[in-house]
Design an enzyme around this catalytic site. Structure first.
Site, PDB file in Angstrom:
ATOM      1  CB  THR A  64      -4.670  -9.626  10.949  1.00 42.49           C
ATOM      2  OG1 THR A  64      -4.603  -8.240  11.308  1.00 42.49           O
ATOM      3  CG2 THR A  64      -4.814 -10.465  12.213  1.00 42.49           C
ATOM      4  CB  ALA A  65      -4.756 -13.857   7.561  1.00 39.76           C
ATOM      5  CB  THR A  66       0.234 -12.383   6.125  1.00 36.92           C
ATOM      6  OG1 THR A  66      -0.741 -12.248   5.104  1.00 36.92           O
ATOM      7  CG2 THR A  66       1.528 -12.873   5.522  1.00 36.92           C
ATOM      8  CD  GLU A 103       3.800  -1.760  13.637  1.00 35.77           C
ATOM      9  OE1 GLU A 103       2.614  -1.401  13.702  1.00 35.77           O
ATOM     10  OE2 GLU A 103       4.624  -1.559  14.547  1.00 35.77           O
ATOM     11  CG  ASN A 135      -0.341  -0.043   2.501  1.00 31.48           C
ATOM     12  OD1 ASN A 135       0.713  -0.645   2.667  1.00 31.48           O
ATOM     13  ND2 ASN A 135      -0.928   0.613   3.455  1.00 31.48           N
ATOM     14  N   GLY A 187       1.895  -6.024   7.280  1.00 31.00           N
ATOM     15  CA  GLY A 187       0.992  -6.652   6.316  1.00 31.00           C
ATOM     16  C   GLY A 187      -0.317  -7.022   6.996  1.00 31.00           C
ATOM     17  CB  CYS A 211      -2.686   0.058   8.234  1.00 28.28           C
ATOM     18  SG  CYS A 211      -1.283   1.137   8.588  1.00 28.28           S
ATOM     19  CD  GLU A 222       7.615  -0.930  12.407  1.00 28.46           C
ATOM     20  OE1 GLU A 222       6.956  -0.111  11.739  1.00 28.46           O
ATOM     21  OE2 GLU A 222       8.107  -1.954  11.920  1.00 28.46           O
TER      22      GLU A 222
HETATM   23  P1  NDP Z   1      -0.050  -9.320   3.114  1.00 32.66           P
HETATM   24  O1  NDP Z   1      -0.118  -9.784   4.512  1.00 32.66           O
HETATM   25  O2  NDP Z   1      -0.780 -10.068   2.080  1.00 32.66           O
HETATM   26  O3  NDP Z   1       1.462  -9.240   2.608  1.00 32.66           O
HETATM   27  C1  NDP Z   1       2.461  -8.518   3.276  1.00 32.66           C
HETATM   28  C2  NDP Z   1       3.817  -9.061   2.879  1.00 32.66           C
HETATM   29  O4  NDP Z   1       3.965 -10.381   3.403  1.00 32.66           O
HETATM   30  C3  NDP Z   1       4.010  -9.183   1.371  1.00 32.66           C
HETATM   31  O5  NDP Z   1       5.346  -8.899   1.053  1.00 32.66           O
HETATM   32  C4  NDP Z   1       3.675 -10.639   1.148  1.00 32.66           C
HETATM   33  O6  NDP Z   1       4.223 -11.128  -0.050  1.00 32.66           O
HETATM   34  C5  NDP Z   1       4.306 -11.273   2.363  1.00 32.66           C
HETATM   35  N1  NDP Z   1       3.810 -12.618   2.704  1.00 32.66           N
HETATM   36  C6  NDP Z   1       2.634 -13.193   2.349  1.00 32.66           C
HETATM   37  N2  NDP Z   1       2.565 -14.459   2.860  1.00 32.66           N
HETATM   38  C7  NDP Z   1       3.713 -14.670   3.548  1.00 32.66           C
HETATM   39  C8  NDP Z   1       4.239 -15.764   4.299  1.00 32.66           C
HETATM   40  N3  NDP Z   1       3.561 -16.906   4.449  1.00 32.66           N
HETATM   41  N4  NDP Z   1       5.451 -15.631   4.877  1.00 32.66           N
HETATM   42  C9  NDP Z   1       6.151 -14.484   4.753  1.00 32.66           C
HETATM   43  N5  NDP Z   1       5.719 -13.415   4.034  1.00 32.66           N
HETATM   44  C10 NDP Z   1       4.514 -13.494   3.451  1.00 32.66           C
HETATM   45  O7  NDP Z   1      -0.484  -7.788   3.161  1.00 32.66           O
HETATM   46  P2  NDP Z   1      -0.766  -6.842   1.954  1.00 32.66           P
HETATM   47  O8  NDP Z   1       0.458  -6.735   1.108  1.00 32.66           O
HETATM   48  O9  NDP Z   1      -2.062  -7.263   1.341  1.00 32.66           O
HETATM   49  O10 NDP Z   1      -0.937  -5.430   2.678  1.00 32.66           O
HETATM   50  C11 NDP Z   1      -2.139  -4.994   3.198  1.00 32.66           C
HETATM   51  C12 NDP Z   1      -2.211  -5.242   4.690  1.00 32.66           C
HETATM   52  O11 NDP Z   1      -1.143  -4.600   5.350  1.00 32.66           O
HETATM   53  C13 NDP Z   1      -3.461  -4.684   5.310  1.00 32.66           C
HETATM   54  O12 NDP Z   1      -4.025  -5.636   6.187  1.00 32.66           O
HETATM   55  C14 NDP Z   1      -2.975  -3.494   6.091  1.00 32.66           C
HETATM   56  O13 NDP Z   1      -3.773  -3.147   7.175  1.00 32.66           O
HETATM   57  C15 NDP Z   1      -1.623  -3.934   6.501  1.00 32.66           C
HETATM   58  N6  NDP Z   1      -0.794  -2.787   6.837  1.00 32.66           N
HETATM   59  C16 NDP Z   1      -0.495  -2.537   8.150  1.00 32.66           C
HETATM   60  C17 NDP Z   1       0.228  -1.415   8.505  1.00 32.66           C
HETATM   61  C18 NDP Z   1       0.602  -1.146   9.939  1.00 32.66           C
HETATM   62  O14 NDP Z   1       1.542  -0.373  10.143  1.00 32.66           O
HETATM   63  N7  NDP Z   1      -0.071  -1.714  10.915  1.00 32.66           N
HETATM   64  C19 NDP Z   1       0.676  -0.458   7.488  1.00 32.66           C
HETATM   65  C20 NDP Z   1       0.311  -0.822   6.145  1.00 32.66           C
HETATM   66  C21 NDP Z   1      -0.393  -1.950   5.838  1.00 32.66           C
HETATM   67  P3  NDP Z   1       3.300 -11.174  -1.381  1.00 32.66           P
HETATM   68  O15 NDP Z   1       2.771  -9.819  -1.617  1.00 32.66           O
HETATM   69  O16 NDP Z   1       4.257 -11.597  -2.407  1.00 32.66           O
HETATM   70  O17 NDP Z   1       2.229 -12.170  -1.079  1.00 32.66           O
END
Ligand code: NDP
Length: 482
Positions: free
Chosen positions: A230-232, A250, A152, A228, A284, A463
């Site tokens: 929450t599920a990840t 985060e 994002n 990223g 987020c 952070e």
């Molecule tokens: P994801 O959780 O889908 O992905 C985040 C990162 O993790 C990507 O680089 C992804 O790779 C990687 N990833 C996915 N699966 C795995 C795994 N099993 N092991 C290790 N790494 C993995 O998030 P999004 O990219 O869809 O981002 C959106 C989310 O991020 C939203 O829920 C948002 O709220 C959150 N977010 C939170 C923030 C905070 O500061 N709290 C700030 C910004 C966003 P790939 O893309 O290749 O699948």
């Protein structure tokens, strides 16, 4: 037109995945593929970790002044390349160019400068014990940090991790989101030009389940910083826990805006528009649940709908477009499915279904109008789950107690905005709201030294400034007898 070929950056060199496999990267505003990136796997991660491990002994012993100079040189490079980076980020992510010019790219540079300065002035903790001894806390870099970032705010959030990690003396292997790899690759060129020793920063692209998970599992990577969904984050935490890694998470949010009748009405409307729809709602920190005190609810809703309808959507390069495209076709589909769900649950779509007029170039883009929903029960999925798009609900409340209960009644606890002139209410709600950040009469004013993170399913750890430096170091308490 030939495709841009993004490469991994390992040991100071650009190279493809060892398997030579690639993924395609799409411009979300046209729906057309314009670049490829390596589809890396565990073998590429192994090479990158080895390169970071080799660089660690020398880098970790460089003086803070020297590390600070390198970080400033990287920030200078970002500033010089600002126009290129801003155009690349907008093309890769779909967000408006005016936003990458004013927010994403300047902030990436600021991230490096903040930590370049901070390491020069970090206080050393010490305690004298009963005239017998002095405790002196040494903070040490840990080793190779694994940094995993989302799509994002691609460069902004990646630099928010790289800067403190290397400022503290660690070396890093980064895995950016496969959806937005472009500015990460430009950053690698800037890092190379800045003369950072090879192996201090390594960038490996690929799918989360392949490259990302291999990084989390790697035995030579003792700490993982992840932003990223929450599920990840839950999956990653489960993988890292048996290995006893230091983990910072985060994660997602479902943030509330609480608007009381005594608020500055115009300011509340104006800022709520931004907090709802900036970056297509893909931040987020966006406030997706808007709660308004009953006495001003009809007036607020009418004005909010009127102002939302004025927001223009389309070609991200045009200055008067407030919203660009959503990041991917799959994400657009997900966000739209929540609007359908809202209708099934009895919600009313106040605005959002109007047609978007697009020029021929952008007909295949992933655009969606900002959408306002009313009339949903607080327990509906649309009001409980993170949507992460330009969709908000507006709901009336009768009392402060009810507003607080509604705001807290979700699994998340990242941030909230409170609109009131009553300072006593600010203190009461500040005490009882379960969030990492509460903005009062404002939204997203970010002092980078302040602790940033979430409660509940929004994450683990904080952070920002010293909090980041604490995560990226280990403490040794030196107890010296007099
Ligand atoms: P994801 O959780 O889908 O992905 C985040 C990162 O993790 C990507 O680089 C992804 O790779 C990687 N990833 C996915 N699966 C795995 C795994 N099993 N092991 C290790 N790494 C993995 O998030 P999004 O990219 O869809 O981002 C959106 C989310 O991020 C939203 O829920 C948002 O709220 C959150 N977010 C939170 C923030 C905070 O500061 N709290 C700030 C910004 C966003 P790939 O893309 O290749 O699948």
């Amino acid at each position: 037109m030939s495709l841009i070929e993004i490469q991994n950056f390992i040991g100071g060199e650009f190279r493809p995945a060892h398997s030579r496999k690639v993924l395609e990267n799409t411009d979300p505003s046209t729906g057309l593929v314009y670049s490829t990136l390596p589809r890396s796997d565990a073998a590429d991660i192994d090479v990158a970790v080895e390169s970071a491990r080799k660089a660690f002994p020398v880098w970790s012993k460089t003086s803070p002044e020297e590390r600070s100079r390198f970080l400033h040189a990287i920030a200078d490079g970002i500033d010089r390349q600002q126009a290129t980076l801003a155009a690349a980020e907008s093309r890769d992510q779909g967000k408006p160019l005016w936003l990458t010019e004013s927010l994403d790219i300047p902030r990436a540079s600021t991230n490096f400068r903040l930590f370049a300065n901070q390491i020069l002035f970090t206080p050393v903790e010490s305690n004298e014990f009963s005239n017998k001894a002095i405790n002196l806390v040494l903070r040490k870099p840990i080793g190779v940090a694994g940094l995993i970032s989302p799509w994002n705010l691609p460069l902004y959030l990646l630099s928010w991790k790289i800067a403190p990690a290397i400022a503290a003396g660690n070396t890093v292997v980064c895995k950016p989101s496969e959806i937005t790899p472009f500015t990460a690759s430009l950053l690698c060129s800037i890092i190379k030009e800045a003369g950072l020793p090879p192996g201090v920063v390594n960038m490996v692209y690929g799918l989360g389940a392949e490259a990302g998970e291999a990084l989390v599992k790697h035995p030579q990577v003792p700490l993982i910083s992840f932003t990223g969904g929450t599920a990840t984050g839950q999956r990653l935490n489960a993988v890292a826990a048996p290995l006893l890694k230091k983990v910072s998470l985060e994660l997602g949010g479902k943030n509330a805006n609480l608007i009381f009748a005594d608020a500055d009405f115009e300011e509340a409307v104006k800022t709520t528009l931004r907090s709802s729809f900036l970056n297509q709602g893909e931040i987020c920190l966006c406030g997706s649940r808007i709660f308004v005190e009953k006495s001003i609810y009809p007036r607020f809703l009418a004005r909010f709908i009127e102002e939302t309808k004025k927001l223009k959507v389309g070609d991200p390069t045009l200055k008067d477009h407030f919203l660009g495209a959503l990041a991917s076709a799959a994400h657009l589909q997900k966000v739209k499915s929540y609007v359908e769900l809202a209708e099934q649950d009895g919600g009313r779509i106040e605005t959002g279904k109007e047609e978007i007029k697009l020029d021929p170039k952008h007909q295949g883009g992933y655009f969606m109008r900002p959408t306002i929903i009313t009339g949903l029960p607080p327990q509906s999925r649309v009001m409980q789950e993170e949507i992460f798009g330009p969709v908000v609900t507006v709901t009336p409340f009768e009392s402060e107690e009810e507003a607080l209960a509604l705001a807290n009644d979700v699994p998340y606890g990242l941030s909230a905005s409170l609109w009131t002139q009553d300072i006593k209410r600010v203190h009461r709600i500040g005490q009882d709201l379960q969030v990492g950040t509460l903005w009062v009469n404002s939204w997203m004013i970010r002092d980078l030294r302040a602790p940033f993170g979430g409660m509940k399913k929004s994450g683990i750890g904080r952070e920002g400034g010293l909090h980041s430096l604490e995560f990226f170091t280990e403490a040794t308490n030196l107890c010296i007898k007099y």
